[in-house]
Structure formats: C-alpha cells, structure tokens
Design an enzyme around this catalytic site. Structure first.
Site, PDB file in Angstrom:
ATOM      1  N   LYS A 198       0.817  -1.217   0.000  1.00  0.00           N
ATOM      2  CA  LYS A 198       0.000   0.000   0.000  1.00  0.00           C
ATOM      3  C   LYS A 198       0.856   1.274   0.000  1.00  0.00           C
ATOM      4  CE  LYS A 198      -3.096  -3.118   0.262  1.00  0.00           C
ATOM      5  NZ  LYS A 198      -4.365  -3.415  -0.292  1.00  0.00           N
TER       6      LYS A 198
HETATM    7  C1  PLP Z   1      -5.224  -4.627   0.440  1.00  0.00           C
HETATM    8  C2  PLP Z   1      -6.670  -4.541   0.306  1.00  0.00           C
HETATM    9  C3  PLP Z   1      -7.543  -4.973   1.310  1.00  0.00           C
HETATM   10  C4  PLP Z   1      -7.081  -5.696   2.542  1.00  0.00           C
HETATM   11  O1  PLP Z   1      -6.064  -5.105   3.215  1.00  0.00           O
HETATM   12  P1  PLP Z   1      -5.162  -6.019   4.184  1.00  0.00           P
HETATM   13  O2  PLP Z   1      -4.485  -5.016   5.057  1.00  0.00           O
HETATM   14  O3  PLP Z   1      -4.221  -6.775   3.313  1.00  0.00           O
HETATM   15  O4  PLP Z   1      -6.091  -6.892   4.934  1.00  0.00           O
HETATM   16  C5  PLP Z   1      -8.892  -4.771   1.144  1.00  0.00           C
HETATM   17  N1  PLP Z   1      -9.383  -4.202   0.039  1.00  0.00           N
HETATM   18  C6  PLP Z   1      -8.588  -3.785  -0.956  1.00  0.00           C
HETATM   19  C7  PLP Z   1      -9.211  -3.136  -2.154  1.00  0.00           C
HETATM   20  C8  PLP Z   1      -7.214  -3.964  -0.875  1.00  0.00           C
HETATM   21  O5  PLP Z   1      -6.436  -3.593  -1.889  1.00  0.00           O
END
Ligand code: PLP
Length: 390
Positions: free
Chosen positions: A178
């Site tokens: 992210k």
């Molecule tokens: C990464 C992501 C998640 C989940 O995040 P985590 O921290 O990995 O649980 C949920 N929705 C979207 C669109 C994502 O890209």
C-alpha cells in the site's frame, strides 16, 4: 511500499529499548499516539489502528449491524478481501458494475438495491476516488450504510475530504503493497460514536476489560468479537510513515500530471471522479477493445499490464465467493444460513459484462515514486510511438 528508512528503524529501536509493546496500557504508548495522529491527519473523530485492512472492513460491517439476512453491494473490480469481509459478517455480497472511472457505478448500485440491502462498499481502487456525492445521495435515499474500502488509497481525497471519512465508516490498509506501510496493519475510520464503540468491542477483547466503564453508558452490551489489536512496534513505524504520506502523494500526483499532460492529446485516459484527490498510483489508458489494448501493452519497449489480468481483483476469480464456500464449518456458512436462504445470489462468470469489458480494454502505466524527469520523457516518447503504431 514507496519509502522506508532510518527514521522507521530508529522509531522501532526506541520501542524495543522501552520493552513494552502492548497497545492498551496505563502508560502513554505509540499505539495511542498513532491514533491521535490519524485523527488529526484524516480529520476523523474515531480512528482505530488494527491488524489489517480486512479486519477494519469486517469490524466496520459488524459495527454497523450488518449480518445474516442482509445484502451488501460491492464492485466487480476489487480485491477479494472486500467481498470476504461481507461474508465474514454473515451477509451476502451483491456484485455491481464499475464504470469508466474503474470504480463502482452509482447507476448500477441503484439497480442492485433491494429491501434487503444494508450497505454499499465503494472501493477507491488503485487510489481512484469513487463518485462519493452520487453514492452518498443514493445511500441516504435508500437508508443504507456506506463503508469505504480505502485500502489502496491511503491519504487520497474526494473534493477535499480524505477517502475513508465520507461514509459511515472507512478502512485503510498498511500492508506491504500500500501507499504507506507498517508491514501489516489497517485502520477503521468513523465519525460515529456508536460504530466506534461496537468496533472497540469487536476488534479487541481487552477493550471490554479496559474500556468497560466507558462503554457502560451506551446502548451496546459487550459481545464476543475477535482479536485484531495492533501493537507498538507497528505503530512506531506507521507514525513515521504518516509523516511521509502527503509527500509521497504529492510526488505521485505531480509525476502523473506530467505524464498525462504529455499523453492526453494522443490517447484516452480513464476519466476521474476527482483528479486532484486521485492518489496517482497508476495512469489508466483506455482503448476501443481488448485486442488494441493488448497490442499497445506489449508494444516494443513496453511491458504493461491490463487490469483484467489482475487475478483476485476481478469478481469472477473470487473462487470461494463464486463457489459459495463461506466457512469451513457448514453451520457457520452464511451461504447456507436460514436467514440468507432467499437472498443467496446466483453468481455467474458473466454477470458484470460491462466491468469485464472496461477492464479488458484498459492498460495501466505504473508510476514509480523516484522516476526522474528524463526517465518520464523517455517513457512518454516510447508510449507515443506505441500509440502511433496501433
Ligand atoms: C489490500 C486490500 C484490502 C485488505 O487489506 P489487508 O491489510 O491486506 O487486509 C482490502 N481491500 C482492498 C481493495 C485492498 O487492496
């Protein structure tokens, strides 16, 4: 991850030297500070730092009262985690089309609403802001909750308001992929006290022990939840990352603007619901059809990706959802629950043809943070050449 360095290492070292990582403690901890930082930076009343974005999505749905018997609308283009959170809460995911902006189509949300719809989950995929004005108006009209999945859009905004703080609740993710990261982590953002209190109970068994007195005054009786509590090491990393966030976004946006200004006369860019709030993670080019898109993506000197090839981001590849396997224990499987028996969706590979079409004629151009002006100019020339050769 875009940036991480010695500031994060020093912050972690300090926590380890202190030797106390537990979030809930009488002494004032990094985990408490990180939530104060988030409240200020995101201009939101109740941020809760937890173990993942998925944990935040599930917690938000549960805290909004979503459960068996409810339908929740989710876009055809999102990571499987969004849909899994709905099943995790006991409800049924209803898949809606995206539009040319690559985010959920407000028009299709309205078509998918039934008397059983309890919430909608707009996803700011790849940092593209959803059409929040339209979505909030629809939600208000039909009295349904809005849970923003901002996991790919940490820090982005829509008309000047941070993504994740517009709906009833929002989720951020800080996993490795992210915009900012602390290894693994997430945050639930809400301005609603009732959602905050239920979220405290659900995400942290200690909340009852430690905040039991504070929770006494409200209507929420303690109930059994999960353990999604974060810790001081992750918090220390995240506090530094939060100071980098707007700088990262500024650079990504400037690079994207430089590239799109140069390219726009020669191609069709995906429209944006708010170009200024967009995170600048990728540049999306749209073509007439998949054949042209693929030809462009594999032109000489380029190796670009199509969103249609991004696996578990497309509903037809959400295997456990498509196969309606909602739990290991069949008695806990929302797809088999009595309360859901009239609303189990009939998932089909081709149920969102418009989304599949858009995703298969779109090509992403990556936007690395540290790209130089010379590298961008070179990239622009290569892309222009490829566009001319189509
Ligand atoms: C990464 C992501 C998640 C989940 O995040 P985590 O921290 O990995 O649980 C949920 N929705 C979207 C669109 C994502 O890209």
């Amino acid at each position: 991850m875009y940036l991480m360095g010695k500031e994060e290492i020093e912050a972690v070292a300090k926590v380890i030297e202190k030797g106390d990582f537990f979030k809930i403690n009488s002494s004032y901890q990094e985990s408490m500070h990180v939530e104060e930082d988030m409240a200020r930076i995101f201009n939101v009343k109740y941020p809760i730092f937890m173990t993942s974005g998925h944990a935040a999505l599930t917690t938000a749905l549960v805290a909004l009262g979503v459960g068996p018997g409810d339908e929740v609308i989710v876009p055809a283009y999102t990571y499987i985690s969004t849909a899994m959170a709905i099943v995790g809460a006991g409800a049924m995911p209803v898949v809606a089309e995206i539009d040319e902006t690559l985010t959920i189509s407000p028009e299709d949300i309205e078509k998918k609403i039934t008397p059983r719809t309890k919430a909608v989950m707009p996803v700011h995929i790849q940092g593209f802001p959803c059409n929040m004005d339209a979505i909030m108006a629809i939600a208000k009209k039909h009295n349904i909750a809005v849970v923003e999945d901002s996991c790919q859009a940490d820090g982005g905004s829509y008309k000047g308001t941070r993504l994740g703080t517009i709906g009833d609740a929002g989720a951020l993710s800080f996993n490795y992929f992210k915009i900012i990261t602390c290894g693994e982590g997430g945050a639930l953002l809400t301005n609603r006290k009732d959602v905050f209190e239920r979220s405290m109970i659900y995400h942290d068994s200690n909340a009852i022990a430690f905040f039991g007195d504070q929770l006494k005054d409200n209507a929420t009786e303690p109930f059994c939840g999960h353990e999604f509590r974060s810790n001081d090491i992750s918090s220390a990393i995240l506090r530094v990352q939060l100071t980098r966030m707007d700088g990262i976004l500024e650079k990504l946006r400037a690079n994207k603007k430089y590239m799109t200004d140069a390219l726009s006369p020669y191609c069709t860019l995906a429209p944006s619901n708010d170009a200024e709030g967009d995170c600048g993670v990728v540049i999306a080019l749209q073509f007439e059809n998949e054949e042209t898109a693929r030809k462009f993506a594999t032109s000489e000197g380029m190796k670009l990706g199509l969103p249609i090839d991004t696996g578990k981001h497309i509903y037809k590849n959400w295997t456990p959802i498509m196969n309606k396997k909602g739990a290991f224990n069949p008695l806990m499987d929302p797809f088999k629950m009595e309360a859901n028996k009239d609303i189990v969706p009939d998932y089909k590979e081709d149920m969102c043809p418009k989304s599949l079409d858009i995703l298969s004629r779109t090509v992403y151009i990556g936007n690395p943070l540290n790209i130089t002006k010379e590298e961008m100019d070179e990239k622009i020339e290569t892309i222009k050449r490829a566009l001319k050769a189509l």
